[in-house]
Scaffold this motif. Sequence first.
Motif, PDB file in Angstrom:
ATOM      1  N   SER A  70       1.067  -1.234   0.297  1.00 19.45           N
ATOM      2  CA  SER A  70      -0.286   0.048  -0.130  1.00 19.45           C
ATOM      3  C   SER A  70       0.606   1.352   0.113  1.00 19.45           C
ATOM      4  N   VAL A  71       1.989   1.196   1.068  1.00 16.62           N
ATOM      5  CA  VAL A  71       2.440   2.253   0.470  1.00 16.62           C
ATOM      6  C   VAL A  71       3.541   2.424  -0.224  1.00 16.62           C
ATOM      7  N   ALA A  72       3.444   1.510  -0.915  1.00 10.98           N
ATOM      8  CA  ALA A  72       4.879   1.585  -2.053  1.00 10.98           C
ATOM      9  C   ALA A  72       3.861   2.161  -3.108  1.00 10.98           C
ATOM     10  N   PHE A  73       2.411   1.860  -3.573  1.00  8.79           N
ATOM     11  CA  PHE A  73       1.969   1.947  -4.339  1.00  8.79           C
ATOM     12  C   PHE A  73       1.222   3.430  -4.195  1.00  8.79           C
ATOM     13  N   CYS A  74       1.293   4.595  -3.162  1.00  6.42           N
ATOM     14  CA  CYS A  74       1.177   5.787  -3.064  1.00  6.42           C
ATOM     15  C   CYS A  74       2.753   6.690  -3.560  1.00  6.42           C
ATOM     16  N   GLN A  75       3.595   5.846  -3.514  1.00  7.42           N
ATOM     17  CA  GLN A  75       4.551   6.792  -4.034  1.00  7.42           C
ATOM     18  C   GLN A  75       4.716   6.298  -5.956  1.00  7.42           C
ATOM     19  N   TRP A  76       4.290   5.324  -6.110  1.00  6.44           N
ATOM     20  CA  TRP A  76       4.329   5.305  -7.441  1.00  6.44           C
ATOM     21  C   TRP A  76       3.104   6.433  -7.567  1.00  6.44           C
ATOM     22  N   PHE A  77       1.525   6.541  -7.452  1.00  9.21           N
ATOM     23  CA  PHE A  77       1.401   7.333  -8.144  1.00  9.21           C
ATOM     24  C   PHE A  77       1.898   8.995  -7.939  1.00  9.21           C
ATOM     25  N   VAL A  78       2.496   9.072  -7.329  1.00 11.78           N
ATOM     26  CA  VAL A  78       2.546  10.636  -7.505  1.00 11.78           C
ATOM     27  C   VAL A  78       3.657  10.709  -8.477  1.00 11.78           C
ATOM     28  N   LYS A  79       4.592   9.619  -7.968  1.00 13.50           N
ATOM     29  CA  LYS A  79       5.824   9.085  -9.127  1.00 13.50           C
ATOM     30  C   LYS A  79       5.489   9.133 -10.955  1.00 13.50           C
ATOM     31  N   GLU A  80       3.804   8.349 -11.378  1.00 15.83           N
ATOM     32  CA  GLU A  80       2.924   9.142 -12.614  1.00 15.83           C
ATOM     33  C   GLU A  80       2.538  10.436 -12.883  1.00 15.83           C
ATOM     34  N   ALA A  81       2.334  10.803 -11.562  1.00 12.25           N
ATOM     35  CA  ALA A  81       1.862  11.580 -11.664  1.00 12.25           C
ATOM     36  C   ALA A  81       2.705  12.877 -12.267  1.00 12.25           C
ATOM     37  N   VAL A  82       3.886  13.258 -11.356  1.00 12.15           N
ATOM     38  CA  VAL A  82       5.208  13.912 -12.303  1.00 12.15           C
ATOM     39  C   VAL A  82       5.471  13.975 -13.822  1.00 12.15           C
ATOM     40  N   GLU A  83       5.824  12.154 -13.175  1.00  9.65           N
ATOM     41  CA  GLU A  83       6.318  11.704 -14.668  1.00  9.65           C
ATOM     42  C   GLU A  83       5.121  12.125 -15.983  1.00  9.65           C
ATOM     43  N   LYS A  84       4.261  12.139 -15.647  1.00  7.37           N
ATOM     44  CA  LYS A  84       3.313  11.759 -16.609  1.00  7.37           C
ATOM     45  C   LYS A  84       2.146  12.989 -17.647  1.00  7.37           C
ATOM     46  N   TYR A  85       2.637  14.053 -16.212  1.00  9.31           N
ATOM     47  CA  TYR A  85       2.057  14.898 -16.201  1.00  9.31           C
ATOM     48  C   TYR A  85       2.352  16.078 -18.151  1.00  9.31           C
ATOM     49  N   GLY A  86       1.675  16.150 -18.763  1.00 13.76           N
ATOM     50  CA  GLY A  86       1.780  17.026 -19.544  1.00 13.76           C
ATOM     51  C   GLY A  86       1.871  16.172 -20.993  1.00 13.76           C
ATOM     52  N   SER A  87       1.898  14.950 -21.082  1.00  7.56           N
ATOM     53  CA  SER A  87       1.996  13.316 -21.924  1.00  7.56           C
ATOM     54  C   SER A  87       1.465  13.199 -21.786  1.00  7.56           C
ATOM     55  N   THR A  89      -2.602  12.106 -21.653  1.00  8.69           N
ATOM     56  CA  THR A  89      -3.740  13.194 -22.463  1.00  8.69           C
ATOM     57  C   THR A  89      -4.746  12.607 -20.413  1.00  8.69           C
ATOM     58  N   GLN A  90      -5.315  11.613 -20.376  1.00  8.04           N
ATOM     59  CA  GLN A  90      -6.258  10.970 -19.675  1.00  8.04           C
ATOM     60  C   GLN A  90      -5.456  11.970 -18.012  1.00  8.04           C
ATOM     61  N   LEU A  91      -4.885  11.358 -18.001  1.00  6.57           N
ATOM     62  CA  LEU A  91      -3.798  11.683 -16.363  1.00  6.57           C
ATOM     63  C   LEU A  91      -3.417  13.568 -16.290  1.00  6.57           C
ATOM     64  N   THR A  92      -2.887  13.916 -17.164  1.00  5.36           N
ATOM     65  CA  THR A  92      -3.316  15.110 -17.714  1.00  5.36           C
ATOM     66  C   THR A  92      -4.375  16.016 -17.918  1.00  5.36           C
ATOM     67  N   ASN A  93      -5.618  15.619 -17.616  1.00  6.02           N
ATOM     68  CA  ASN A  93      -6.699  16.201 -17.401  1.00  6.02           C
ATOM     69  C   ASN A  93      -7.381  15.929 -16.241  1.00  6.02           C
ATOM     70  N   LEU A  94      -6.801  15.076 -15.479  1.00  9.56           N
ATOM     71  CA  LEU A  94      -7.865  14.150 -14.433  1.00  9.56           C
ATOM     72  C   LEU A  94      -6.696  16.076 -13.567  1.00  9.56           C
ATOM     73  N   LEU A  95      -5.590  15.674 -13.390  1.00 12.11           N
ATOM     74  CA  LEU A  95      -5.006  16.905 -12.683  1.00 12.11           C
ATOM     75  C   LEU A  95      -5.178  18.251 -13.101  1.00 12.11           C
ATOM     76  N   ASN A  96      -5.265  18.399 -14.014  1.00  8.71           N
ATOM     77  CA  ASN A  96      -6.245  19.663 -13.938  1.00  8.71           C
ATOM     78  C   ASN A  96      -7.548  20.251 -13.958  1.00  8.71           C
ATOM     79  N   ASN A  97      -7.525  18.943 -13.500  1.00  8.49           N
ATOM     80  CA  ASN A  97      -9.603  19.491 -13.319  1.00  8.49           C
ATOM     81  C   ASN A  97      -9.650  18.804 -11.665  1.00  8.49           C
ATOM     82  N   LEU A  98      -8.944  18.298 -11.160  1.00 13.25           N
ATOM     83  CA  LEU A  98      -9.059  17.509  -9.618  1.00 13.25           C
ATOM     84  C   LEU A  98      -7.858  17.835  -8.792  1.00 13.25           C
ATOM     85  N   ASP A  99      -7.526  17.519  -7.750  1.00 11.45           N
ATOM     86  CA  ASP A  99      -6.792  17.580  -6.906  1.00 11.45           C
ATOM     87  C   ASP A  99      -6.602  16.127  -6.086  1.00 11.45           C
TER      88      ASP A  99
END
Length: 304
Positions: A70-87, A89-99
Amino acid sequence: VHSYVKYNDLDTINAWSANIAAQNSGLVSRSQLGTSYEGRPIYLLKVGKSGSNKKAVVLDCGFHAREWISVAFCQWFVKEAVEKYGSDTQLTNLLNNLDFYVVPVLNVDGYAYTWSTNRMWRKTRSVNSGTTCIGTDPNRNFNAGWCTVGASSRACDDTYCGSSPESERETKALANFIRNNLSSIKGYLTIHSYSQMLLFPYSYSYAVAKDHTELNTVAKNAVSQLTSLYNTKYTYGAGGTTIYLAAGGSDDWAYDAGVKYSFTFELRDTGRYGFLLPESQIQATSQETILAVRSIATHILNNA
Ligand code: 0X9
Ligand code: ZN
């Protein structure tokens, strides 16, 4: 040294969260949710592009100390967000409109104890009066049918519900945060292991939630996405009928407080390794789980 494909100790995770916020200041900020019984900071990462009146989803990890995946997953989730934001599309849209409000480790004392002393520890590390037994089950400590079923009133038990609802500093801190942000928080995702299940209210009784039909569809679609990656089989449904009756859980409490999209994930596996899931499975588990989280978050964005 921090690694996404290894289990990291608490000091390493705390240094990681400081760094990822400092190095991605447009997307991630770190604050302190509260302080644990033993005085450790409980951190909170806000992940999303800044904007006004954004909907929010709370994602917490490390309720139960031994559930390291579980703890490893939260770190992975944040890594994905910062690595894939901007490239992506789905993740960028989520992060633009949700916190996403990510709690990387809620039960910090328990997690530290699994590294120092007892790998199979589950509860908090608070002292109980009248006994030498330590700790309360944080997922029996919320005010949702508190201590009525599937929970123990004996402090020595692993499912001890505590002396009162929110008796633990860790659960009080999370509940206060959700209460104070109820107008924006539309989703609550709490990450546990193991069993490969996606659960929604209720678990404190067999009562059928008002939103059962919608939550069941959201869960079905999330599980379908998860399974599509590596064919990992998940079951899903109301907690009481899918896993067991157990009162005092954060999912039921958040739902009754008004957070409609409230889910508990039970990550890999189904018991071969159990809580001792090998590090070699962190990447695949995290990748498949992110597909489910994205699916739920997309539904929230479009429907909440
Ligand atoms: O019993 C729990 O707290 C969770 N399972 S675990 O093996 N990770 O301990 C399931 C929680 C389901 N939700 C509620 N009981 N409210
Ligand atoms: Zn758990």
